[in-house]
Design an enzyme around this catalytic site. Structure first.
Site, short mmCIF file in Angstrom:
data_model
loop_
_atom_site.label_atom_id
_atom_site.label_comp_id
_atom_site.label_asym_id
_atom_site.label_seq_id
_atom_site.Cartn_x
_atom_site.Cartn_y
_atom_site.Cartn_z
N ASP A 202 -8.36 -61.86 24.19
CA ASP A 202 -8.20 -62.70 25.65
C ASP A 202 -9.56 -62.71 26.19
O ASP A 202 -10.47 -61.76 25.98
CB ASP A 202 -7.24 -61.76 26.54
CG ASP A 202 -7.10 -62.43 27.92
OD1 ASP A 202 -7.45 -63.78 27.94
OD2 ASP A 202 -6.72 -61.86 29.00
N HIS B 49 -13.19 -70.76 22.92
CA HIS B 49 -12.36 -70.56 21.95
C HIS B 49 -13.03 -70.59 20.65
O HIS B 49 -12.96 -69.82 19.79
CB HIS B 49 -11.40 -71.81 22.15
CG HIS B 49 -10.55 -71.62 23.13
ND1 HIS B 49 -9.94 -70.30 23.62
CD2 HIS B 49 -10.02 -72.51 24.28
CE1 HIS B 49 -9.48 -70.47 24.71
NE2 HIS B 49 -9.37 -71.78 25.24
N LEU C 257 -5.26 -57.31 2.81
CA LEU C 257 -4.82 -57.19 4.11
C LEU C 257 -3.84 -58.35 4.43
O LEU C 257 -3.83 -59.52 3.60
CB LEU C 257 -6.21 -57.55 4.89
CG LEU C 257 -5.76 -57.56 6.50
CD1 LEU C 257 -5.58 -56.41 7.21
CD2 LEU C 257 -6.95 -58.20 7.18
C1 FPP Z 1 -7.45 -66.30 25.43
O1 FPP Z 1 -8.48 -66.50 26.24
C2 FPP Z 1 -7.43 -66.72 24.02
C3 FPP Z 1 -6.40 -67.98 23.57
C4 FPP Z 1 -5.48 -68.45 24.34
C5 FPP Z 1 -6.73 -68.18 22.23
C6 FPP Z 1 -7.12 -67.40 21.12
C7 FPP Z 1 -7.75 -68.42 20.11
C8 FPP Z 1 -9.01 -68.09 19.49
C9 FPP Z 1 -9.45 -66.60 19.45
C10 FPP Z 1 -9.62 -68.83 18.67
C11 FPP Z 1 -8.49 -69.49 17.44
C12 FPP Z 1 -8.17 -68.73 16.52
C13 FPP Z 1 -7.62 -68.80 15.43
C14 FPP Z 1 -7.14 -67.79 14.46
C15 FPP Z 1 -7.48 -70.01 14.93
P1 FPP Z 1 -8.34 -67.32 27.58
O2 FPP Z 1 -8.65 -68.70 27.14
O3 FPP Z 1 -6.97 -66.74 28.05
O4 FPP Z 1 -9.38 -66.72 28.27
P2 FPP Z 1 -9.50 -66.42 29.97
O5 FPP Z 1 -8.21 -65.32 30.23
O6 FPP Z 1 -10.83 -65.68 30.12
O7 FPP Z 1 -9.26 -67.75 30.55
#
Ligand code: FPP
Length: 247
Positions: free
Chosen positions: A24, A41, A135
């Site tokens: 997150d 992201h 893994l």
């Molecule tokens: C949360 O940050 C993260 C996500 C919704 C997506 C996680 C994706 C990745 C780390 C990249 C892609 C990974 C792979 C394995 C392809 P948020 O957008 O909710 O952050 P915020 O709470 O600060 O708005």
């Protein structure tokens, strides 16, 4: 720092077998820098790579990453498209190096909700890494904990309906086996980044006895050192599974 923490981890025997992570803070990371959320992201993908390498170094056997929740479909169209495109990109680009590292990728969630080319890319990374023994990496995409439990309840209800299962035989083990994670042990450690004290519909059944480690670090800043810190934190806990003190 990294090797110091690794030495400490190796001195104690209880390395968590299964670590799950709620990644997150990508959006906040980008906002702090005045950049579009998509850049957060993209940076988050680097942390995914780094965390996989750290997990291998620490001797973790299963790593489960919450990459896309069922709720994420409700984000603005442009952001959803960018997350899906990252997933496609990741699947195509990382397949060979994951295979070399001995990582076996599993993708769990409502895969059928994605477009054909994303499904194909996901299928290729799963097939291309099959047999990796170092893994097991579970990518949870279009995943929701409540939806998963509901799906299991329906599977069991159908078995009862068809006469293959008696209501009295529905126990924890029967339900566990029908979960998307039915063939693996529960997470020992759940990490959440960005300082939020929430579970956000993630692995609701499986985390019943997981140790929680919440760090204020935003996901794009998460490094293997933070992973090792979480493992060391875990190793200091006294896991009792509802029983009394052991020492
Ligand atoms: C949360 O940050 C993260 C996500 C919704 C997506 C996680 C994706 C990745 C780390 C990249 C892609 C990974 C792979 C394995 C392809 P948020 O957008 O909710 O952050 P915020 O709470 O600060 O708005």
């Amino acid at each position: 720092m990294a090797s110091e923490s690794l030495d400490k981890i190796r001195l104690t025997s209880a390395v968590p077998n299964h670590v799950a992570i709620i990644m997150d803070g990508n959006g906040r990371w980008a906002k702090q820098k005045g950049l579009p959320r998509q850049v957060g992201h993209r940076e988050g993908m680097k942390s995914v790579r780094e965390t996989i390498e750290g997990a291998i170094e620490a001797g973790i056997k299963i790593l489960t990453l919450f990459a896309f929740s069922t709720e994420n479909w409700n984000r603005p169209r442009k952001e959803v498209a960018s997350l899906i495109s990252l997933l496609r990109h990741y699947s195509r680009k990382e397949r060979d190096s994951l295979k070399r590292q001995g990582v076996e990728v599993h993708v769990l969630g409502e895969i059928e909700r994605f477009d054909d080319s994303t499904q194909e890319a996901v299928d290729l990374i799963v097939k291309g890494t099959k047999g990796g023994r170092t893994l097991r990496l579970n990518l949870m995409i279009s995943y929701g904990g409540r939806e998963e439990i509901l799906r299991s309840v329906k599977v069991l209800a159908e078995r009862v309906d068809q006469g293959g299962l008696a209501v009295d035989d529905i126990d924890e083990e029967a339900l566990r086996q029908t979960l998307l994670t039915g063939n693996m042990p529960d997470p020992d450690l759940l990490i959440r980044t960005s300082g939020e004290y929430r579970i956000s519909n993630f692995m609701l059944w499986q985390i019943a006895y997981a140790e929680l480690h919440i760090t204020p670090v935003l996901w794009p800043d998460f490094t293997r050192d933070h992973l090792f810190e979480a493992v060391l934190d875990y190793q200091r806990r006294d896991r009792r599974f509802g029983l009394i003190e052991t020492s």
